[in-house]
Every structure is written in C-alpha cells, then in structure tokens.
Design an enzyme around this catalytic site. Structure first.
Site, short mmCIF file in Angstrom:
data_model
loop_
_atom_site.label_atom_id
_atom_site.label_comp_id
_atom_site.label_asym_id
_atom_site.label_seq_id
_atom_site.Cartn_x
_atom_site.Cartn_y
_atom_site.Cartn_z
CE1 TYR A 1 -4.11 -2.22 -0.77
CE2 TYR A 1 -5.07 -0.60 0.56
CZ TYR A 1 -5.08 -1.43 0.10
OH TYR A 1 -5.94 -2.38 -0.10
CE LYS B 1 2.01 -16.44 -6.66
NZ LYS B 1 1.38 -17.24 -6.15
CG ASP C 1 -1.39 -18.14 -6.09
OD1 ASP C 1 -1.34 -18.51 -4.98
OD2 ASP C 1 -1.21 -18.47 -6.87
CG ASP D 1 -8.29 -3.41 1.55
OD1 ASP D 1 -9.26 -3.77 2.12
OD2 ASP D 1 -7.74 -2.59 0.94
CG ASP E 1 -12.96 -5.98 0.09
OD1 ASP E 1 -13.82 -5.95 1.43
OD2 ASP E 1 -12.62 -5.08 -0.72
#
Length: 360
Positions: A136, A189, A222, A246, A250
C-alpha cells in the site's frame, strides 16, 4: 473506571446514517450493563469538512483525536473530493498512518438467517491485516508515497516489508488465535516474492515458536482464495500483509453474507479506530436503506478493545451485548435489503436498541 471519550467522524456517503446508528446502539448497551456513558466528541472529517477547513482531515481533528480513547470512523469517499484533496492521502489512510494503527482486525462470521446469503454458512474467522506497510504505497514510506513514474509510460510501486512490522502484526494475530480456536494461517506469495514475502512468512513462523499451543500453517495468496470459497469454515485466524489482507477481508465479508456485516478495528498498542470494512456507497446515501451492522459491530470491537486495555469488564460485557443483540434481531427476521430483508437503517437500529433495552 473513568468515562471514555470517543471521537465520532461521521464520514461520507452513508456514513452520516450508519455512524449515528452505532452510537445509539453503544449507548443502549452501556446503559444495559451499568457502565458509565461515553462522552462522544463529534469532529469534522471528509467532504463536509473541506469548505470550512480546506481539508478532509483538519489538523484540529487530529489534535482532538489524540486526546480521546479511540474513535468511530464512518466510510470515506476520497474520489468525491475536489482537488487537491482528491490526490492527497484519504482520511482513513492518513489516520492509520498518523497514529500508527498497525493492526487491522476484520472478523467474518455468518448470521443465522443470512445463511441463504452466505457462501460459507459456517464462516467464523478473522483476517488480521498488517496496516502500515506492504504494497500500500499511500502509507509505506515516511514522506511521499511508494509509487513513482520515471517516464509517462512506466509506473513503479514499492512494497515494504520489515521485520519489526511483521513481528508486531504476528504477535497480534497469535494473541488473537490463542483466545479463539488456536489455529493461525499465514498468507503470503513467497514462491514468487521470495525476499519480501519470504521475510513475512519466516518472521511469522519465528513468532509462532513462542505460541506452541497454536497450530500454524501457511498458504499462497492465490490458493487461499480458493480454500476460503471451498472450505472457509475451516479457518480461524489469518494473518497477511496489507494488500493481501484487504482483498481477503472483502472476500470473507461476502462469504459470510454481505460486506454490510463486515466490521473492522484498526489499532496500535494505545489507540483504536472502529471502521466498517465496506465503502461509502454513495449510490444509496441519504435513502435510509444502508446496512448499519458493520459499523455497529465495529463499535462493539472498540468497546471490547477498550475494556481489555482498561481492565473494565463492563465494556467487554457491553460489546457482547451489542453483538448478541444484532444477531438476535437478524435471527428474528429483521434485516436490511442486502440480507434479504426490508428494514431501513433507522428501523434496524431501533430494533437493536429495543432488544437491548428489553434485556435481550
């Protein structure tokens, strides 16, 4: 215990509807458990603050918040701001950065009557999102942002991962897991971003050695999205860097039934900010149809945080009263349209307050 002073930042869009609803429910819960009333301090923020203060987050608001025990932040709609405010760090990110609110805790728990809306009816997990660095760019550097364009056709984003930043969010996640079902999943990742995400994974694992009672596993981001959809009820606490957290929160909000029920708490070691995980929904603003549950439950999280920090069981009890009342009202057939019901923002709030006043 002394009275709490909590700031109220109404926010943009549906904020002026759902934030007062949360205040009303909190006041009812405090009265129900015999806790002192909160001293609410409403402060200017957002689009409404710009004409008078020239800023969406006035310096006077930051100064006042520093003197509170925490605050409620309504949704923010930075894209609706005029320039130059639109291009500046929006109030949500600015508050997280200014007060070093490094932990963003986002529960996802399905409701009984919302099962038909929930993709994962048994969902009861928490995303613990690192809130100050990662990918971010608006909050991962001391000055400026972590984005730049060396040419008009090239854009570069810097992702920042530090041992100190990972360690403190990992501690927060493991402490939460220890209070829940003692299972923590690290999301990363590291198979591609071997250094940055490798550091995130490895430091989380190192912290995990201090918590031998907590089962630890890890998944690539993923793969995690797939596992959440297929077997979301198997997860307990999930820790992730800023952007991954984030996105996952969601997703889990929708898996549990609706983003309208997705609460969150942003905290440091000394301050906390209650903020619904969803946005400002300008398309339904002013129509009294927004779901206030996420904001109400976020406020309950703030009460619980304050109660644990102060050692005041009445605040912890009030938080439980709020959570139980919201769920009882929904289970009783009252909900807003995103959960398949017909209640308005104000009528849902009134139903929760009435349930609390009646003794649950």
């Amino acid at each position: 215990m002394s009275t709490c002073r909590l700031g109220v930042l109404l926010g943009d869009g549906i904020g002026p509807e759902i934030t007062p609803a949360a205040v009303a429910v909190v006041d009812a819960a405090l009265a129900a458990v015999g806790a002192p009333a909160i001293e609410w301090v409403e402060l200017p923020m957002g689009l409404a603050a710009i004409p008078e203060h020239g800023s969406a987050l006035p310096a006077s608001t930051l100064e006042a918040l520093a003197g509170t025990d925490g605050w409620l932040l309504g949704p923010v709609d930075g894209v609706a701001y005029p320039e130059p405010q639109r291009s500046q760090l929006n109030p949500s990110g600015a508050l997280r950065k200014h007060f070093d609110l490094y932990a963003n805790v986002r529960p996802a728990r399905a409701f009984g009557r919302a099962i038909g809306r929930a993709v994962v009816p048994g969902a009861d997990l928490v995303i613990v999102r690192e809130n100050t660095e990662g990918f971010y760019a608006d909050r991962n550097t001391f000055a400026g942002t972590g984005e730049f364009m060396p040419t008009p056709d090239v854009a570069v984003t810097i992702g920042i991962i530090t041992r100190a930043g990972v360690e403190r969010i990992a501690v927060a996640a493991f402490e939460l897991a220890r209070r829940r079902r003692k299972h923590l999943t690290i999301v990363h990742k590291a198979n591609v971003l071997r250094l940055s995400m490798g550091l995130f994974r490895d430091v989380c694992r190192e912290v995990g050695e201090r918590y031998p009672d907590v089962v630890v596993d890890d998944l690539h981001i993923d793969a995690m999205t797939v596992h959440l959809v297929r077997r979301g009820a198997d997860f307990d606490v999930v820790v992730a860097e800023n952007m991954f957290g984030d996105i996952l929160s969601d997703l889990t909000g929708e898996l549990a039934g609706s983003l309208g029920i997705a609460p969150s708490l942003n905290s440091s070691d000394t301050r906390a900010m209650a903020q619904a995980a969803h946005g400002s929904a300008p398309d339904i603003a002013g129509r009294d149809i927004a779901n206030p549950i996420a904001m109400i439950l976020s406020s309950a999280m703030l009460l619980d945080w304050l109660g644990n920090r102060r050692g005041d069981e009445r605040l912890v009890d009030a938080a439980r009263v709020v959570d139980d009342a919201v769920r009882a009202v929904v289970d009783g057939g009252t909900s807003t349209r995103d959960l398949g019901g017909t209640a308005t923002t104000s009528s849902f709030m009134a139903a929760v307050v009435e349930h609390i006043a009646a003794g649950g």
